[in-house]
Design a protein around this motif. Structure first.
Motif, PDB file in Angstrom:
ATOM      1  N   PHE A 133       0.833  -1.238  -0.072  1.00  0.00           N
ATOM      2  CA  PHE A 133       0.049  -0.042  -0.099  1.00  0.00           C
ATOM      3  C   PHE A 133       0.801   1.168  -0.089  1.00  0.00           C
ATOM      4  O   PHE A 133       0.577   1.940  -0.707  1.00  0.00           O
ATOM      5  CB  PHE A 133      -0.689  -0.030   1.277  1.00  0.00           C
ATOM      6  CG  PHE A 133      -1.840   1.245   1.384  1.00  0.00           C
ATOM      7  CD1 PHE A 133      -2.959   1.402   0.613  1.00  0.00           C
ATOM      8  CD2 PHE A 133      -1.379   2.377   2.217  1.00  0.00           C
ATOM      9  CE1 PHE A 133      -3.681   2.487   0.663  1.00  0.00           C
ATOM     10  CE2 PHE A 133      -2.376   3.316   2.345  1.00  0.00           C
ATOM     11  CZ  PHE A 133      -3.332   3.535   1.514  1.00  0.00           C
ATOM     12  N   LYS A 134       1.934   1.254   0.772  1.00  0.00           N
ATOM     13  CA  LYS A 134       2.761   2.229   1.030  1.00  0.00           C
ATOM     14  C   LYS A 134       3.411   2.518  -0.388  1.00  0.00           C
ATOM     15  O   LYS A 134       3.715   3.693  -0.778  1.00  0.00           O
ATOM     16  CB  LYS A 134       3.829   2.020   2.169  1.00  0.00           C
ATOM     17  CG  LYS A 134       4.438   3.342   2.784  1.00  0.00           C
ATOM     18  CD  LYS A 134       5.296   3.192   3.898  1.00  0.00           C
ATOM     19  CE  LYS A 134       5.843   4.486   4.266  1.00  0.00           C
ATOM     20  NZ  LYS A 134       6.373   4.435   5.631  1.00  0.00           N
ATOM     21  N   ARG A 135       3.941   1.775  -1.149  1.00  0.00           N
ATOM     22  CA  ARG A 135       4.608   1.735  -2.284  1.00  0.00           C
ATOM     23  C   ARG A 135       3.653   2.488  -3.613  1.00  0.00           C
ATOM     24  O   ARG A 135       4.029   3.219  -4.251  1.00  0.00           O
ATOM     25  CB  ARG A 135       5.134   0.361  -2.612  1.00  0.00           C
ATOM     26  CG  ARG A 135       6.566   0.076  -2.172  1.00  0.00           C
ATOM     27  CD  ARG A 135       7.153  -1.085  -2.653  1.00  0.00           C
ATOM     28  NE  ARG A 135       6.438  -2.305  -2.246  1.00  0.00           N
ATOM     29  CZ  ARG A 135       6.139  -3.592  -3.280  1.00  0.00           C
ATOM     30  NH1 ARG A 135       6.866  -3.379  -4.497  1.00  0.00           N
ATOM     31  NH2 ARG A 135       5.565  -4.171  -2.966  1.00  0.00           N
ATOM     32  N   LEU A 136       2.379   1.765  -3.280  1.00  0.00           N
ATOM     33  CA  LEU A 136       1.536   2.214  -4.525  1.00  0.00           C
ATOM     34  C   LEU A 136       1.195   3.722  -4.286  1.00  0.00           C
ATOM     35  O   LEU A 136       1.221   4.498  -5.222  1.00  0.00           O
ATOM     36  CB  LEU A 136       0.210   1.363  -4.419  1.00  0.00           C
ATOM     37  CG  LEU A 136       0.450   0.104  -5.083  1.00  0.00           C
ATOM     38  CD1 LEU A 136      -1.019  -0.768  -5.039  1.00  0.00           C
ATOM     39  CD2 LEU A 136       0.560   0.285  -6.370  1.00  0.00           C
ATOM     40  N   THR A 137       0.795   4.126  -3.102  1.00  0.00           N
ATOM     41  CA  THR A 137       0.454   5.569  -2.686  1.00  0.00           C
ATOM     42  C   THR A 137       1.755   6.355  -2.800  1.00  0.00           C
ATOM     43  O   THR A 137       1.595   7.531  -3.390  1.00  0.00           O
ATOM     44  CB  THR A 137       0.141   5.516  -1.315  1.00  0.00           C
ATOM     45  OG1 THR A 137       1.198   4.957  -0.413  1.00  0.00           O
ATOM     46  CG2 THR A 137      -1.206   5.309  -1.068  1.00  0.00           C
ATOM     47  N   ALA A 138       2.841   5.786  -2.621  1.00  0.00           N
ATOM     48  CA  ALA A 138       4.146   6.620  -3.094  1.00  0.00           C
ATOM     49  C   ALA A 138       4.243   6.783  -4.702  1.00  0.00           C
ATOM     50  O   ALA A 138       4.623   8.075  -4.961  1.00  0.00           O
ATOM     51  CB  ALA A 138       5.317   5.928  -2.539  1.00  0.00           C
ATOM     52  N   ARG A 139       3.844   5.802  -5.206  1.00  0.00           N
ATOM     53  CA  ARG A 139       3.854   6.034  -6.758  1.00  0.00           C
ATOM     54  C   ARG A 139       2.919   7.111  -7.378  1.00  0.00           C
ATOM     55  O   ARG A 139       3.376   7.977  -7.876  1.00  0.00           O
ATOM     56  CB  ARG A 139       3.726   4.770  -7.341  1.00  0.00           C
ATOM     57  CG  ARG A 139       4.357   4.502  -8.789  1.00  0.00           C
ATOM     58  CD  ARG A 139       4.184   3.300  -9.338  1.00  0.00           C
ATOM     59  NE  ARG A 139       5.346   2.382  -8.785  1.00  0.00           N
ATOM     60  CZ  ARG A 139       5.129   0.970  -9.078  1.00  0.00           C
ATOM     61  NH1 ARG A 139       4.342   0.523  -9.955  1.00  0.00           N
ATOM     62  NH2 ARG A 139       5.979   0.184  -8.492  1.00  0.00           N
ATOM     63  N   VAL A 140       1.760   6.985  -6.726  1.00  0.00           N
ATOM     64  CA  VAL A 140       0.545   8.068  -7.133  1.00  0.00           C
ATOM     65  C   VAL A 140       1.174   9.562  -6.668  1.00  0.00           C
ATOM     66  O   VAL A 140       1.316  10.564  -7.505  1.00  0.00           O
ATOM     67  CB  VAL A 140      -0.558   7.854  -6.308  1.00  0.00           C
ATOM     68  CG1 VAL A 140      -1.568   8.779  -6.560  1.00  0.00           C
ATOM     69  CG2 VAL A 140      -1.156   6.433  -6.970  1.00  0.00           C
ATOM     70  N   PHE A 141       1.835   9.237  -5.564  1.00  0.00           N
ATOM     71  CA  PHE A 141       2.211  10.716  -4.787  1.00  0.00           C
ATOM     72  C   PHE A 141       3.256  11.401  -6.045  1.00  0.00           C
ATOM     73  O   PHE A 141       3.278  12.660  -6.114  1.00  0.00           O
ATOM     74  CB  PHE A 141       2.850  10.565  -3.447  1.00  0.00           C
ATOM     75  CG  PHE A 141       3.560  11.884  -3.015  1.00  0.00           C
ATOM     76  CD1 PHE A 141       2.748  13.124  -2.779  1.00  0.00           C
ATOM     77  CD2 PHE A 141       4.918  11.732  -3.080  1.00  0.00           C
ATOM     78  CE1 PHE A 141       3.422  14.316  -2.450  1.00  0.00           C
ATOM     79  CE2 PHE A 141       5.447  13.123  -2.442  1.00  0.00           C
ATOM     80  CZ  PHE A 141       4.866  14.146  -2.393  1.00  0.00           C
TER      81      PHE A 141
END
Ligand code: UDP
Ligand code: MG
Length: 311
Positions: A133-141
């Motif tokens: 989840f952290k990796r995905l949200t980081a990518r979007v960010f």
């Protein structure tokens, strides 16, 4: 006269008592063959565990360790700034104190710097482990921030970097409250290089960044680097105005050139609510910027020091 050193290492610490002993020994081992002329700067950012006891003991027995204790928790960005303010090194390395930034990477950072880089950034290498989840949200960010701000931050940019003296002095000049250091460093320019590293697991303790803190940090990044949201709001406003103008023409045409009548209070109400909602949302958006102006206008200090050990 303050003594200059070759290398400063700045470590923000918030409840890392379980990691500090290993951190000290691994850093000492890594630094031994590199240079003798270094200082460790530990910033205790309002820890509630044994961190300060460990830090102050270390600083009393090892002159190359400087220790600073904040009066409360001011956040990692403030701690890094305090470290930067103290650092005397020709090169300054910022890294986490939880061993997720492996000390063993230091030789490569320093090698790049000695090879002429003025800033050496690190990028987290995406591995299977870690929170999906952290990796995905980081990518979007990172997509969003690059789109909005015109920065070119690579996904996985970390607060693990080396700054040469000139870059560090420039960064010290930034006293804004919203401190999205990754963006500021990117903004500085200079000759920047990147190296990849693998994030280690935390040996002890847990991440201090809750989802809420991450979200606030991301918004800091976007709002402190871009007025594009305001422009988009204005553009959308113009678009809606244009559409309503066309619609008005249509109703006038129906009224005067046909014998039909336009019906429907439902559509009126719908349009009213839509525009009303849009206006409130954009007021909120403007409010976000005003709130930030207010925060900056107060010019409060970025941190308050409670105790300091070592020169
Ligand atoms: N940290 C800090 N103040 C805070 C939060 C974190 O000084 O309010 C320090 C923390 O002790 C660690 C580094 O900043 O050395 C990175 O924090 P953390 O490991 O919790 O972040 P993550 O690895 O989850 O990004
Ligand atoms: Mg961490």
């Amino acid at each position: 006269m303050v003594k200059k050193v070759e290398l400063s290492i700045v470590l923000p610490v918030c409840d890392e008592a379980g990691n500090l002993p290993e951190l000290f020994s691994r850093l000492a081992a890594v630094l031994r063959p590199l240079t003798n002329d270094y200082e460790l700067i530990l910033i205790d950012d309002g820890s509630r565990d044994d961190s300060w006891r460990l830090i102050s003991e270390a600083a009393r027995s090892e002159p190359r360790i400087k220790a600073l204790r904040f009066s409360r928790n001011f956040g990692q960005m403030a701690a890094l700034t305090a470290g930067l303010d103290l650092a005397m090194g020709d090169a300054i390395i910022m890294m986490d104190a939880d061993l997720q930034h492996p000390p063993e990477l230091l030789p490569r950072l320093i090698e790049k710097w000695r090879g002429g880089a003025e800033i050496v950034n690190t990028i987290r290498h995406e591995t299977g482990n870690g929170n999906l989840f952290k990796r995905l949200t980081a990518r979007v960010f990172y997509r969003l921030i690059n789109l909005f701000s015109g920065l070119t931050l690579p996904a996985g940019a970390a607060d693990f970097r080396l700054l040469g003296r000139k870059a560090a002095d420039s960064l010290k000049g930034f006293r804004e409250q919203a401190r999205f250091l990754r963006g500021l460093v990117n903004w500085l320019g200079f000759r920047q290089e990147f190296i990849e590293y693998r994030v280690d697991k935390r040996p002890s303790g847990k991440s201090k960044y809750s989802l809420r803190k991450m979200a606030a940090f991301s918004l800091d990044g976007i709002f402190s680097f871009s007025v594009l949201p305001l422009r988009l709001a204005a553009a959308l406003g113009l678009l809606v105005a244009a559409a309503s103008f066309i619609y008005l023409g249509y109703t006038l045409y129906i009224r005067f050139f046909t014998d039909r009548a336009i019906e429907g209070w439902a559509s009126v109400l719908g349009a009213l609510l839509f525009i009303g909602g849009l206006q409130l949302a954009f007021l909120g958006l403007i409010g976000e910027y005003i709130g930030r102006i207010y925060e900056e206008a107060k010019q409060r200090p970025l941190y308050i020091v409670r105790e300091r050990i070592g020169q």
